[in-house]
Write a protein that holds these residues in place. Structure first.
Motif, PDB file in Angstrom:
ATOM      1  N   ILE A 107     -30.988   3.544 -10.454  1.00 28.18           N
ATOM      2  CA  ILE A 107     -30.146   3.558 -11.662  1.00 28.18           C
ATOM      3  C   ILE A 107     -30.978   3.199 -12.887  1.00 28.18           C
ATOM      4  N   ASP A 139     -23.220   2.183  -9.230  1.00 25.99           N
ATOM      5  CA  ASP A 139     -22.545   3.099 -10.144  1.00 25.99           C
ATOM      6  C   ASP A 139     -21.149   2.575 -10.428  1.00 25.99           C
ATOM      7  N   PRO A 175     -21.225   7.124 -16.056  1.00 23.32           N
ATOM      8  CA  PRO A 175     -21.367   6.819 -14.636  1.00 23.32           C
ATOM      9  C   PRO A 175     -22.804   7.023 -14.158  1.00 23.32           C
ATOM     10  N   GLY A 176     -23.287   6.062 -13.397  1.00 20.60           N
ATOM     11  CA  GLY A 176     -24.643   6.165 -12.861  1.00 20.60           C
ATOM     12  C   GLY A 176     -25.722   5.776 -13.841  1.00 20.60           C
ATOM     13  N   SER A 189     -19.773   2.661 -16.964  1.00 20.69           N
ATOM     14  CA  SER A 189     -21.222   2.666 -16.752  1.00 20.69           C
ATOM     15  C   SER A 189     -21.552   1.805 -15.541  1.00 20.69           C
ATOM     16  N   ALA A 190     -22.853   1.701 -15.224  1.00 22.76           N
ATOM     17  CA  ALA A 190     -23.283   0.927 -14.064  1.00 22.76           C
ATOM     18  C   ALA A 190     -22.843  -0.539 -14.192  1.00 22.76           C
ATOM     19  N   ARG A 215     -33.205   6.193 -13.643  1.00 18.97           N
ATOM     20  CA  ARG A 215     -32.407   7.284 -14.219  1.00 18.97           C
ATOM     21  C   ARG A 215     -32.062   6.984 -15.684  1.00 18.97           C
ATOM     22  N   THR A 216     -31.732   5.725 -15.961  1.00 20.81           N
ATOM     23  CA  THR A 216     -31.395   5.328 -17.328  1.00 20.81           C
ATOM     24  C   THR A 216     -32.587   5.486 -18.256  1.00 20.81           C
TER      25      THR A 216
END
Length: 405
Positions: free
Chosen positions: A112, A171, A136-137, A175-176, A115-116
């Motif tokens: 995560i 997730d 999300p994620g 948001s996370a 990815r961010t």
């Protein structure tokens, strides 16, 4: 702010003053400080040691044993909380601070977080130079492009410190979030911006001067032409990123006092040095959130019980009013019958043999009417009557309306 010691430094500290005094310096209980010492295999003075030393007696100091193979030499003690807390929350904070002194877990890159960071690097900066991601994620972040690398290091440390408290980054919506076995907590990281008075650029100055010249020419040609609706407009303020980061937990409306929500860079502290404090704050925030839910549920149950009792009382009052009304009607009918009997007896006494025709007709009708009214007050008739009015049975509360408020 969290304080970091080597085992040797912590050992010297423990033997420098009584544990009760040292615990006050850390805003922690001496019991928790003993647990931290045992956790890192740091010996502490036995009971009575300080009294013997104060009396001038010979005392021995237990040497510091070697650290276990693979164990970390650093001991991190998260910052304390000076404000008054409920005992249950204070206990959670103290346990979290003990956990924060443990060995750090494997700091593998979290998907995560990766990815961010990738999304942030691809994002287009806003007019004030900030890139942001959410959803999300992803972790909700708003930072300047040059801060992304630092943000990645901080997020990895926070995820690692949260894992020591039993929290995982998952997730979530929107948001996370961090989650343990009982609760989940949302969070966000943003970069602070500074507001400065806007100074016109050369291009803006030229545009302003051109407009003023145009207005002057127009006014010379026609003194009435002094309008300014076409004057160029420029921002009053400029905003620029400061490099200062702020970590905040989600907004929750707590009953009573709220635990700490935000942690930010300052002159003498940086988020990199506050990850243990943030993780402890996460454990406390989650516990407070759970406790708040239980408190609200208990309050809702109390309100529902009060409402139930009020409804029972209102229902009983409604039933009693219906029954009393029915009784009043029956007694009223009995009173009318008694008056009718008195009237018939009086008329019969005044004209016992040959009453006048109309009086005789009235007496005949009154006799039949009296019999009919008396029949209506018999047990079978009352049973039928109460059935129709839904009284003195399971439907006594007919017509009762439940009021929620």
């Amino acid at each position: 702010m969290a304080r970091v010691f080597t085992r040797g430094e912590f050992y010297d500290l423990v033997w420098s003053k009584p544990m009760t005094h040292l615990a006050k310096d850390f805003a922690i209980s001496d019991v928790a400080l003993h647990k931290i010492s045992r956790k890192h295999d740091v010996p502490t003075p036995p009971p009575g040691w300080w009294a013997k030393k104060a009396a001038g007696k010979n005392v021995k100091q237990t040497p510091l044993p070697k650290a276990k193979v693979g164990s970390e030499d650093k001991i991190t003690i998260a910052g304390g909380e000076l404000s008054q807390e409920q005992p249950s929350i204070a206990a959670v904070r103290e346990q979290a601070r003990i956990l924060a002194t443990g060995e750090k877990l494997d700091a593998a890159p979290h998907p995560i977080v990766e990815r961010t960071l990738a999304k942030l690097r691809k994002a287009k900066p806003s007019p004030i130079g900030i890139v942001s991601v959410a959803g999300p994620g992803l972790i909700k972040c708003e930072v300047a492009p040059e801060t992304i690398d630092r943000l990645g290091a901080i997020l990895s440390q926070i995820v690692q410190a949260a894992a020591m408290q039993g929290f995982s980054l998952i997730d979530g919506e929107p948001s996370a979030r961090f989650r343990d076995e009982a609760e989940s907590v949302g969070f966000a990281i943003s970069e602070l911006t500074k507001r400065e008075k806007h100074i016109l650029t050369e291009a803006e100055q030229a545009k302003e001067e051109a407009w003023l010249l145009k207005r002057e020419r127009a006014s010379k040609a026609d003194s009435w032409r002094t309008y300014s609706f076409d004057r160029p407009r420029f921002p009053e303020w400029d905003y620029r990123p400061t490099g200062q980061l702020s970590f905040e937990f989600e907004q929750v409306c707590f009953w009573g006092g709220s635990p700490r929500r935000s942690y930010r860079d300052a002159k003498i502290q940086r988020l990199e040095n506050m990850t243990a404090d943030i993780a402890v704050g996460l454990a406390v925030f989650a516990a407070a959130k759970t406790e708040d839910k239980l408190r609200r549920a208990a309050e809702q149950q109390r309100v529902e019980e009060v409402l139930r009792l009020r409804q029972l009382e209102a229902r009983a009052k409604h039933v009693e009013e219906r029954r009393t009304s029915a009784l009043g009607a029956i007694l009223g009918e009995l009173q009318e019958l008694d008056r009718l009997r008195e009237l018939m007896a009086l008329l019969a006494k005044q004209a016992p043999v040959n009453p006048a025709p109309r009086v005789a007709g009235f007496l005949d009708w009154a006799t039949d009417h009296l019999a009919m009214r008396e029949a209506r007050l018999s047990a079978p008739s009352l049973e039928e009557r109460f059935t129709g009015e839904r009284l003195f049975g399971d439907t006594d509360d007919f017509g009762f309306q439940v009021r929620r408020y």
